[in-house]
Design a protein around this motif. Structure first.
Motif, PDB file in Angstrom:
ATOM      1  N   ALA A  40     -39.809  -0.715  -5.815  1.00 45.25           N
ATOM      2  CA  ALA A  40     -40.424  -1.812  -6.552  1.00 45.25           C
ATOM      3  C   ALA A  40     -39.451  -2.984  -6.553  1.00 45.25           C
ATOM      4  CB  ALA A  40     -40.752  -1.397  -7.979  1.00 45.25           C
ATOM      5  N   VAL A  41     -39.960  -4.183  -6.331  1.00 44.99           N
ATOM      6  CA  VAL A  41     -39.128  -5.383  -6.229  1.00 44.99           C
ATOM      7  C   VAL A  41     -39.627  -6.426  -7.218  1.00 44.99           C
ATOM      8  CG1 VAL A  41     -38.388  -7.280  -4.730  1.00 44.99           C
ATOM      9  CG2 VAL A  41     -38.618  -4.967  -3.796  1.00 44.99           C
ATOM     10  N   ALA A  42     -38.700  -6.988  -7.984  1.00 47.16           N
ATOM     11  CA  ALA A  42     -39.015  -8.082  -8.901  1.00 47.16           C
ATOM     12  C   ALA A  42     -37.960  -9.166  -8.727  1.00 47.16           C
ATOM     13  CB  ALA A  42     -39.050  -7.592 -10.346  1.00 47.16           C
ATOM     14  N   TRP A  53     -38.766 -13.319   0.293  1.00 49.95           N
ATOM     15  CA  TRP A  53     -38.148 -11.994   0.373  1.00 49.95           C
ATOM     16  C   TRP A  53     -39.211 -10.896   0.428  1.00 49.95           C
ATOM     17  CZ3 TRP A  53     -34.480  -9.607   2.309  1.00 49.95           C
ATOM     18  CH2 TRP A  53     -34.060  -8.340   1.877  1.00 49.95           C
ATOM     19  N   ILE A  54     -40.266 -11.047  -0.351  1.00 54.01           N
ATOM     20  CA  ILE A  54     -41.365 -10.084  -0.305  1.00 54.01           C
ATOM     21  C   ILE A  54     -41.958 -10.045   1.098  1.00 54.01           C
ATOM     22  CG2 ILE A  54     -43.654  -9.536  -1.208  1.00 54.01           C
ATOM     23  CD1 ILE A  54     -41.294  -9.072  -3.166  1.00 54.01           C
ATOM     24  N   ALA A  55     -42.146 -11.209   1.696  1.00 49.77           N
ATOM     25  CA  ALA A  55     -42.695 -11.270   3.053  1.00 49.77           C
ATOM     26  C   ALA A  55     -41.745 -10.646   4.057  1.00 49.77           C
ATOM     27  CB  ALA A  55     -42.989 -12.724   3.429  1.00 49.77           C
ATOM     28  N   THR A  56     -40.447 -10.846   3.873  1.00 45.22           N
ATOM     29  CA  THR A  56     -39.458 -10.275   4.790  1.00 45.22           C
ATOM     30  C   THR A  56     -39.498  -8.755   4.756  1.00 45.22           C
ATOM     31  OG1 THR A  56     -37.995 -12.189   4.564  1.00 45.22           O
ATOM     32  CG2 THR A  56     -36.991 -10.139   5.332  1.00 45.22           C
ATOM     33  N   ILE A  57     -39.549  -8.181   3.567  1.00 45.57           N
ATOM     34  CA  ILE A  57     -39.634  -6.712   3.460  1.00 45.57           C
ATOM     35  C   ILE A  57     -40.906  -6.214   4.125  1.00 45.57           C
ATOM     36  CG2 ILE A  57     -39.847  -4.765   1.861  1.00 45.57           C
ATOM     37  CD1 ILE A  57     -38.175  -6.344  -0.133  1.00 45.57           C
ATOM     38  N   THR A  58     -42.014  -6.929   3.915  1.00 47.46           N
ATOM     39  CA  THR A  58     -43.304  -6.504   4.445  1.00 47.46           C
ATOM     40  C   THR A  58     -43.362  -6.608   5.960  1.00 47.46           C
ATOM     41  OG1 THR A  58     -44.398  -7.234   2.408  1.00 47.46           O
ATOM     42  CG2 THR A  58     -45.793  -6.931   4.346  1.00 47.46           C
ATOM     43  N   GLU A  59     -42.797  -7.676   6.521  1.00 48.81           N
ATOM     44  CA  GLU A  59     -43.028  -7.993   7.920  1.00 48.81           C
ATOM     45  C   GLU A  59     -41.923  -7.556   8.871  1.00 48.81           C
ATOM     46  OE1 GLU A  59     -43.546 -12.176   7.787  1.00 48.81           O
ATOM     47  OE2 GLU A  59     -45.443 -12.087   6.677  1.00 48.81           O
ATOM     48  N   GLU A  75     -27.269  -9.730   3.340  1.00 47.41           N
ATOM     49  CA  GLU A  75     -27.282 -10.673   4.456  1.00 47.41           C
ATOM     50  C   GLU A  75     -28.685 -11.219   4.695  1.00 47.41           C
ATOM     51  OE1 GLU A  75     -26.167 -13.229   7.203  1.00 47.41           O
ATOM     52  OE2 GLU A  75     -24.823 -12.045   5.943  1.00 47.41           O
ATOM     53  N   ALA A  76     -29.703 -10.370   4.557  1.00 45.55           N
ATOM     54  CA  ALA A  76     -31.075 -10.833   4.761  1.00 45.55           C
ATOM     55  C   ALA A  76     -31.485 -11.854   3.704  1.00 45.55           C
ATOM     56  CB  ALA A  76     -32.028  -9.640   4.746  1.00 45.55           C
TER      57      ALA A  76
END
Length: 220
Positions: A40-42, A53-59, A75-76
């Motif tokens: 879970a990310v907040a 960041w949400i998009a980066t984790i997803t994609e 780093e990301a």
């Protein structure tokens, strides 16, 4: 607001998004679940950084659990900030990203924080504890024990923030959502609706109406 322990994690977030000047903009999710990695990310702070960041984790993030995500996150996140800065010409304010999930190695739930003020270095949260941002004015004297206690604390913080000047205020509103992680199961439940929900909802619709009225008519 979060509780973390080796056996479980519980997070509480509101759902109000505002414009830079503090007007209600839209309803939004502030805690995302990623079942494929059990995380879970907040985030708090600059919305463009958090959403990117949400998009980066997803994609584009190749990992299998929270510990592997932690290896890549600092780093990301720095790259995300660089991209957002290039696109918008600068970032005003700070951002903190929180990750919670179950470690494959230990089978225990853990939490990590990544703060822009620390260049997004990985910060392992206490193995068992409670955290809230922003904290109440008098600090946490008693840790909430029930959902009703959590709601009361959220209402107190909302009232205190509402009394601050706009530049210092964190805007809280709409609904209060609980995300719970335990035994490999992730659930999300709305537990409370703030009293000014309908007022904010009307403000959101009024803003859209004004923007549409200001748009030039299309030629036929």
């Amino acid at each position: 607001m979060y509780f973390v322990s080796p056996a479980r994690v519980t997070l509480f977030t509101d759902t109000l998004s505002t414009t830079p000047d503090g007007h209600a903009r839209q309803l939004t999710t502030k805690c995302w679940t990623f079942p494929h990695i059990g995380v879970a990310v907040a985030f708090t702070g600059v919305a463009q950084v958090g959403y990117r960041w949400i998009a980066t984790i997803t994609e584009s993030m190749l990992c299998r659990d929270i510990d592997m995500l932690d290896m890549h996150a600092p780093e990301a996140l720095r790259r995300v900030v660089a991209d957002v800065t290039e696109q918008y010409g600068g970032i005003h304010g700070t951002t903190t990203v929180y990750h919670f999930g179950q470690s494959e190695a230990t089978k225990e739930y853990v939490g990590y924080a990544y703060r822009s003020t620390a260049d997004f270095a990985s910060e392992r949260l206490l193995a068992e504890g409670f955290g809230v941002k922003p904290p109440p004015a008098d600090g946490i004297t008693v840790v909430p024990q029930t959902v009703e206690d959590v709601i009361a604390l959220a209402e107190l913080i909302k009232t205190e923030q509402g009394a601050l000047d706009a530049a210092a205020r964190l805007y809280i509103g709409s609904d209060l959502v609980m995300v719970h992680l335990e035994g490999g199961v992730m659930t999300a439940t709305r537990i409370h609706r703030f009293d000014d929900y309908e007022q904010d909802w009307q403000s959101m619709n009024d803003r859209i109406a004004r923007e549409r009225a200001a748009e030039p008519e299309e030629l036929v």
